[in-house]
Motif scaffolding. Structure first.
Motif, short mmCIF file in Angstrom:
data_model
loop_
_atom_site.label_atom_id
_atom_site.label_comp_id
_atom_site.label_asym_id
_atom_site.label_seq_id
_atom_site.Cartn_x
_atom_site.Cartn_y
_atom_site.Cartn_z
N ALA A 139 -11.32 2.58 3.70
CA ALA A 139 -10.05 2.37 3.00
C ALA A 139 -9.46 3.69 2.54
N LYS A 140 -10.30 4.57 2.00
CA LYS A 140 -9.82 5.88 1.54
C LYS A 140 -9.26 6.68 2.71
N GLN A 141 -9.95 6.66 3.84
CA GLN A 141 -9.47 7.38 5.02
C GLN A 141 -8.15 6.80 5.52
N ALA A 142 -8.01 5.48 5.51
CA ALA A 142 -6.77 4.84 5.96
C ALA A 142 -5.62 5.20 5.03
N VAL A 143 -5.85 5.17 3.73
CA VAL A 143 -4.80 5.52 2.77
C VAL A 143 -4.43 6.99 2.92
N ASP A 144 -5.42 7.84 3.15
CA ASP A 144 -5.11 9.26 3.38
C ASP A 144 -4.25 9.45 4.62
N ARG A 145 -4.55 8.68 5.68
CA ARG A 145 -3.72 8.77 6.89
C ARG A 145 -2.30 8.30 6.62
N LEU A 146 -2.16 7.28 5.81
CA LEU A 146 -0.81 6.77 5.48
C LEU A 146 -0.04 7.75 4.61
N SER A 147 -0.75 8.48 3.77
CA SER A 147 -0.07 9.38 2.84
C SER A 147 0.21 10.75 3.42
N THR A 148 -0.43 11.10 4.55
CA THR A 148 -0.22 12.38 5.18
C THR A 148 0.83 12.24 6.26
N PRO A 149 1.91 13.00 6.16
CA PRO A 149 2.93 12.91 7.22
C PRO A 149 2.37 13.39 8.54
N HIS A 150 2.78 12.70 9.61
CA HIS A 150 2.30 13.04 10.95
C HIS A 150 2.89 14.38 11.36
N ARG A 151 2.01 15.28 11.83
CA ARG A 151 2.47 16.58 12.29
C ARG A 151 2.16 16.69 13.78
N ILE A 177 0.84 -1.20 0.00
CA ILE A 177 0.00 0.00 0.00
C ILE A 177 0.87 1.25 0.00
N LEU A 178 1.89 1.26 0.86
CA LEU A 178 2.79 2.42 0.93
C LEU A 178 3.53 2.63 -0.39
N GLU A 179 3.88 1.56 -1.05
CA GLU A 179 4.55 1.69 -2.36
C GLU A 179 3.63 2.37 -3.37
N HIS A 180 2.36 1.99 -3.38
CA HIS A 180 1.39 2.64 -4.27
C HIS A 180 1.22 4.11 -3.92
N VAL A 181 1.19 4.41 -2.62
CA VAL A 181 1.03 5.81 -2.19
C VAL A 181 2.23 6.63 -2.62
N ARG A 182 3.43 6.10 -2.41
CA ARG A 182 4.65 6.83 -2.80
C ARG A 182 4.70 7.08 -4.29
N ASN A 183 4.14 6.18 -5.08
CA ASN A 183 4.15 6.34 -6.54
C ASN A 183 2.93 7.11 -7.05
N GLY A 184 2.12 7.64 -6.13
CA GLY A 184 0.98 8.46 -6.53
C GLY A 184 -0.21 7.67 -7.03
N ARG A 185 -0.27 6.38 -6.75
CA ARG A 185 -1.39 5.54 -7.21
C ARG A 185 -2.35 5.30 -6.04
N THR A 186 -3.06 6.36 -5.67
CA THR A 186 -3.95 6.32 -4.51
C THR A 186 -5.08 5.32 -4.71
N ILE A 187 -5.66 5.30 -5.89
CA ILE A 187 -6.78 4.39 -6.15
C ILE A 187 -6.33 2.94 -6.00
N GLU A 188 -5.17 2.63 -6.52
CA GLU A 188 -4.64 1.27 -6.39
C GLU A 188 -4.36 0.94 -4.92
N ALA A 189 -3.85 1.93 -4.17
CA ALA A 189 -3.59 1.72 -2.74
C ALA A 189 -4.90 1.43 -2.00
N VAL A 190 -5.96 2.16 -2.34
CA VAL A 190 -7.27 1.94 -1.71
C VAL A 190 -7.78 0.55 -2.06
N ARG A 191 -7.62 0.14 -3.32
CA ARG A 191 -8.08 -1.18 -3.75
C ARG A 191 -7.37 -2.29 -2.99
#
Length: 101
Positions: free
Chosen positions: A86-98, A59-73
């Motif tokens: 799934a969309k919310q989880a992928v968004d949390r993974l793609s947003t750096p923790h502040r 999932i993280l590999e898809h996020v890093r490569n900008g393939r959000t839809i594939e990461a959600v799938r």
């Protein structure tokens, strides 16, 4: 027992069953909400510590490569989550923790 008493007995029985079913469904919704909250907190802790579960690597590999839809799938396939979860989880993974937010 006359017809009115029988009718009232049937109505009372149906009402009791409906109330019990409603309470059971409410408890299920409450448990699901609590579980989702715990999962979100665990995701934040793991992200803060830089820990990724083995199944998250794809999932993280898809996020890093900008393939959000594939990461959600992939997330949905691995976890059985709904599309929104799934969309919310992928968004949390793609947003750096502040810190502090």
């Amino acid at each position: 027992m006359d017809a009115w008493e029988a009718a009232l007995l049937v109505i009372a029985t149906i009402g009791s069953v409906a109330a019990a079913a409603g309470a059971w469904f409410q408890e299920r919704r409450s448990s699901a909400a609590q579980l989702a909250a715990v999962q979100r907190k665990l995701d934040l802790v793991m992200a803060h510590l830089g820990i990724a579960a083995p199944e998250e690597q794809e999932i993280l590999e898809h996020v890093r490569n900008g393939r959000t839809i594939e990461a959600v799938r992939v997330y949905r396939k691995q976890t059985g989550a709904s599309l929104l979860e799934a969309k919310q989880a992928v968004d949390r993974l793609s947003t750096p923790h502040r810190p502090g937010l």
